[in-house]
Write a protein that holds these residues in place. Structure first.
Motif, PDB file in Angstrom:
ATOM      1  N   PHE A   1       0.807  -1.222   0.122  1.00 47.49           N
ATOM      2  CA  PHE A   1      -0.026   0.103  -0.134  1.00 47.49           C
ATOM      3  C   PHE A   1       0.571   1.155   0.041  1.00 47.49           C
ATOM      4  CE2 PHE A   1      -2.937  -3.013   1.766  1.00 47.49           C
ATOM      5  CZ  PHE A   1      -4.210  -2.704   0.929  1.00 47.49           C
ATOM      6  N   GLY A   2       2.108   1.050   0.135  1.00 50.59           N
ATOM      7  CA  GLY A   2       3.188   2.359   0.043  1.00 50.59           C
ATOM      8  C   GLY A   2       3.441   2.857  -1.437  1.00 50.59           C
ATOM      9  N   PRO A   3       4.337   3.860  -1.492  1.00 50.07           N
ATOM     10  CA  PRO A   3       4.649   4.252  -2.814  1.00 50.07           C
ATOM     11  C   PRO A   3       5.065   2.997  -4.048  1.00 50.07           C
ATOM     12  CG  PRO A   3       5.602   5.567  -1.092  1.00 50.07           C
ATOM     13  CD  PRO A   3       5.099   4.348  -0.430  1.00 50.07           C
ATOM     14  N   GLU A   4       4.918   3.523  -5.088  1.00 52.16           N
ATOM     15  CA  GLU A   4       5.204   2.382  -5.986  1.00 52.16           C
ATOM     16  C   GLU A   4       6.665   1.712  -6.071  1.00 52.16           C
ATOM     17  OE1 GLU A   4       5.339   0.132  -9.065  1.00 52.16           O
ATOM     18  OE2 GLU A   4       3.641   1.511  -8.820  1.00 52.16           O
ATOM     19  N   THR A   5       6.818   0.502  -6.195  1.00 49.33           N
ATOM     20  CA  THR A   5       8.066  -0.176  -5.842  1.00 49.33           C
ATOM     21  C   THR A   5       8.998  -0.185  -7.116  1.00 49.33           C
ATOM     22  OG1 THR A   5       6.930  -2.156  -6.390  1.00 49.33           O
ATOM     23  CG2 THR A   5       7.081  -1.584  -4.317  1.00 49.33           C
ATOM     24  N   ASP A   6       8.380  -0.105  -8.231  1.00 52.03           N
ATOM     25  CA  ASP A   6       9.355   0.070  -9.339  1.00 52.03           C
ATOM     26  C   ASP A   6       9.726   1.656  -9.538  1.00 52.03           C
ATOM     27  OD1 ASP A   6      10.641   0.177 -11.928  1.00 52.03           O
ATOM     28  OD2 ASP A   6       9.197  -1.303 -12.833  1.00 52.03           O
ATOM     29  N   VAL A   7      10.818   2.013  -8.964  1.00 53.47           N
ATOM     30  CA  VAL A   7      11.389   3.281  -8.975  1.00 53.47           C
ATOM     31  C   VAL A   7      11.512   4.054 -10.566  1.00 53.47           C
ATOM     32  CG1 VAL A   7      13.248   4.719  -8.153  1.00 53.47           C
ATOM     33  CG2 VAL A   7      12.526   2.945  -6.678  1.00 53.47           C
ATOM     34  N   VAL A   8      12.292   3.101 -11.202  1.00 52.44           N
ATOM     35  CA  VAL A   8      12.508   3.658 -12.652  1.00 52.44           C
ATOM     36  C   VAL A   8      11.163   3.783 -13.453  1.00 52.44           C
ATOM     37  CG1 VAL A   8      13.563   3.001 -14.933  1.00 52.44           C
ATOM     38  CG2 VAL A   8      14.632   2.285 -12.767  1.00 52.44           C
ATOM     39  N   ALA A   9      10.290   3.138 -13.230  1.00 49.09           N
ATOM     40  CA  ALA A   9       8.915   3.011 -14.194  1.00 49.09           C
ATOM     41  C   ALA A   9       8.196   4.441 -13.471  1.00 49.09           C
ATOM     42  CB  ALA A   9       7.990   1.936 -13.797  1.00 49.09           C
ATOM     43  N   HIS A  10       8.423   4.633 -12.096  1.00 56.93           N
ATOM     44  CA  HIS A  10       7.689   5.710 -11.580  1.00 56.93           C
ATOM     45  C   HIS A  10       8.515   6.925 -11.840  1.00 56.93           C
ATOM     46  CE1 HIS A  10       5.994   7.440  -7.309  1.00 56.93           C
ATOM     47  NE2 HIS A  10       5.240   7.634  -8.404  1.00 56.93           N
ATOM     48  N   ALA A  11       9.769   7.150 -11.950  1.00 57.72           N
ATOM     49  CA  ALA A  11      10.341   8.411 -12.343  1.00 57.72           C
ATOM     50  C   ALA A  11      10.084   8.569 -13.793  1.00 57.72           C
ATOM     51  CB  ALA A  11      11.836   7.994 -12.448  1.00 57.72           C
TER      52      ALA A  11
END
Length: 229
Positions: free
Chosen positions: A148-158
């Motif tokens: 339920f926290g922030p998106e775990t895929d940092v690259v895709a989120h960026a």
């Protein structure tokens, strides 16, 4: 001339003074060596331990939600090619592990106290159930916070937020050893309470059978010790 009258004697019980006869059982089961049996039985203890383990593990949902709510966010930013910490001197990353550890320790203490209050006799099944339930609760809290926290895929989120836009890093434990804080605290508190306030082992009787002297071998005349002459 008649014989003198003698008082009537009660009927003789041949087992009344028999030293080999076991004493009458009193209320409450006893073992052959004079220890009183206690406890509800192994099946009941295992069932109680299973219920405790499930209840403790389910409480991990609350720990995960509290972790998600109380943990400070780690701000990240992207320049289009790489992702960086927005505040390189910030301590938010350390606070993620620290918040989880404090929550796990607190819930571990509560679980240890509750387990002791619910069953003061303790027992190995209860200790095992408390340990397994606490570890499962810690794992559940960790995964729930990630889910339920922030998106775990940092690259895709960026890429999704774009260049120069600040976004939150995922909730991830850097030191996986903090998952053991909950079971360690629960077991330490429970065992400490058992040592201080738990019931003591029953004392054995001074002889194998109460009220009878132990057998010491045959007498010099060949008859067992304690028999009549």
């Amino acid at each position: 001339m008649t014989a003198p009258l003698t008082p009537s004697q009660p009927p003789h019980d041949e087992h009344a003074n028999d030293p080999w006869q076991a004493p009458a059982q009193t209320s409450g089961a006893t073992t052959p060596y004079g220890y009183e049996e206690d406890g509800p039985g192994m099946k009941t203890e295992v069932r109680q331990a299973a219920v405790l383990a499930v209840a403790v593990a389910v409480s991990g949902i609350l720990v995960g939600l509290l972790w998600l709510w109380l943990t400070p966010r780690v701000p990240l930013i992207s320049d289009g090619k790489a992702v960086y910490l927005k505040d390189t001197e910030g301590e938010q990353a350390i606070a993620i592990d620290g918040t989880f550890t404090l929550l796990a320790l607190g819930f571990g203490v509560v679980c240890g106290v509750v387990a002791f209050l619910l069953r003061r006799r303790g027992g190995l099944p209860l200790v095992v159930g408390l340990a397994i339930g606490s570890l499962c609760g810690a794992l559940l809290a960790w995964q729930l916070g990630k889910w339920f926290g922030p998106e775990t895929d940092v690259v895709a989120h960026a890429k999704a937020v774009g260049k120069g836009v600040v976004f939150d890093a995922p909730l991830e434990l850097k030191a996986k050893g903090v998952l053991l804080a909950w079971p360690v605290a629960a077991l330490a508190v429970h065992l400490g309470l058992m040592a201080l306030f738990g019931p003591r082992d029953p004392e054995p009787y001074p002889a194998p059978y109460a009220g009878h002297a132990p057998y010491e071998g045959p007498r010099s005349d060949g008859r067992p010790e304690g028999t009549g002459s």
